[in-house]
Scaffold this active site. Structure first.
Site, PDB file in Angstrom:
ATOM      1  CD  GLU A   7      10.366   6.991  -0.921  1.00 29.45           C
ATOM      2  OE1 GLU A   7       9.332   7.234  -1.554  1.00 29.45           O
ATOM      3  OE2 GLU A   7      10.461   6.086  -0.071  1.00 29.45           O
ATOM      4  CE  LYS A  11       4.769   3.987   2.795  1.00 24.71           C
ATOM      5  NZ  LYS A  11       5.886   3.225   2.193  1.00 24.71           N
TER       6      LYS A  11
END
Length: 309
Positions: free
Chosen positions: A25, A160
């Site tokens: 990404e 996360k």
């Protein structure tokens, strides 16, 4: 006329020859880390792929052109001019392309363009998920929906740690996304390897993951697969980390931080509160995930070649 996807020459050649490619990404470059760490980390992830014999393909929208395989100059531009680079989820790709802008792709947007470009494996840091307090805000990352609809294998260090990790895992189960522990039997918590969530599926080798992925592509309903691997040990204390996350979350609420600004704010504030240790862990796990993803991509390509033979 709108542009088609642009492939860098190395990526185009690899895909044409059936050689393995690893998607990466670009949000980590423009919005995840400060310069010059962002550029160094992106190039380090690409190096991990090359060392495993895999062609890296950093994905983004460059001057309105969806790109699978950004050049060094484009990566450096995203890193140095990050204030002018949009943060793109799937819903933002079309408007960014139409406007001729620069856009850094999140997990969901990277998956979308990787699939359109014929790339099966993608390595990132951690996926987005269910935010804390989502029962009131309905703040759930589009990454989860993307995993349920797009056939791309995503390698990460779990969700996360600023998120509600248990709710994220439950949501993945609801969406029918298989979660496979690579050399682990517990869902990692991004910065730390332990979350208390036991996994139903594990694999000890890239070859084992490749077999699971091949079977999932045939029988799993057309969605993606999440492969989680523990982050490298960098000496970060789990209790201190959780305290920093709690403090950052309260500060974000008091300041009214919302939408796409929440995750960058929380990660930045946690970095400050942990005196940089969380950033050190972030960089280490990004490179580690790229290496794992590359080895899995190679195993998938080898398996496909063997089945054809």
């Amino acid at each position: 006329m709108l542009p088609d996807i642009f492939f860098s020459p190395p990526v185009f050649a690899a895909l044409s020859d059936g050689r393995p490619v690893l998607a990466l990404e670009s949000t980590v470059i423009a919005h995840g880390l400060p310069a010059p760490l962002n550029i160094d980390t992106a190039l380090g992830m690409e190096s991990e792929a090359r060392e495993a014999g895999v062609v890296p393909a950093t994905i983004g929208v460059v001057a309105g052109r969806p790109t699978v395989g950004m050049t060094l100059e484009e990566i450096e531009h995203f890193g140095r001019e990050s204030a002018t680079v949009r943060k793109l989820s799937r819903r933002d790709i079309g408007p960014c392309v139409a406007a001729g802008g620069d856009g850094a792709t999140t997990v969901g947007a990277t998956m979308a363009l990787a699939h359109l470009g014929g790339v099966e494996v993608f390595a990132t840091g951690g996926i987005g998920g269910v935010h804390r307090g989502a029962h009131l805000s309905w703040d759930v990352s589009g990454d989860l929906r993307e995993l349920s609809r797009t056939p791309v294998l995503v390698v990460c260090a779990g969700a996360k740690s600023i998120l509600d990790i248990r709710a994220t895992y439950e949501h993945l189960e609801t969406l029918g996304v298989p979660v496979v522990g690579y050399q682990c039997d517990e869902f990692p918590a991004f910065y730390t390897p332990k979350s208390g969530i036991r996994l139903d599926h594990t694999a000890d080798s890239p070859e084992a993951v490749a077999k699971m992925w091949t079977a999932h592509r045939k029988f799993g309903g057309g969605g993606g697969m999440l492969v989680v691997t523990p982050p490298p040990e960098v000496g970060i204390d789990a209790q201190a980390l959780n305290a920093a996350i709690d403090a950052a979350f309260i500060e974000a609420e008091l300041k009214g931080v919302a939408g796409q600004g929440v995750t960058p704010y929380l990660l930045s504030r946690v970095t400050e509160l942990t005196e940089g240790k969380s950033r050190e862990a972030n960089i280490a796990l990004l490179k580690n995930n790229a290496g794992v993803g590359a080895r899995i991509a190679k195993a998938i390509a080898d398996l496909a070649e063997g089945l054809e033979g």
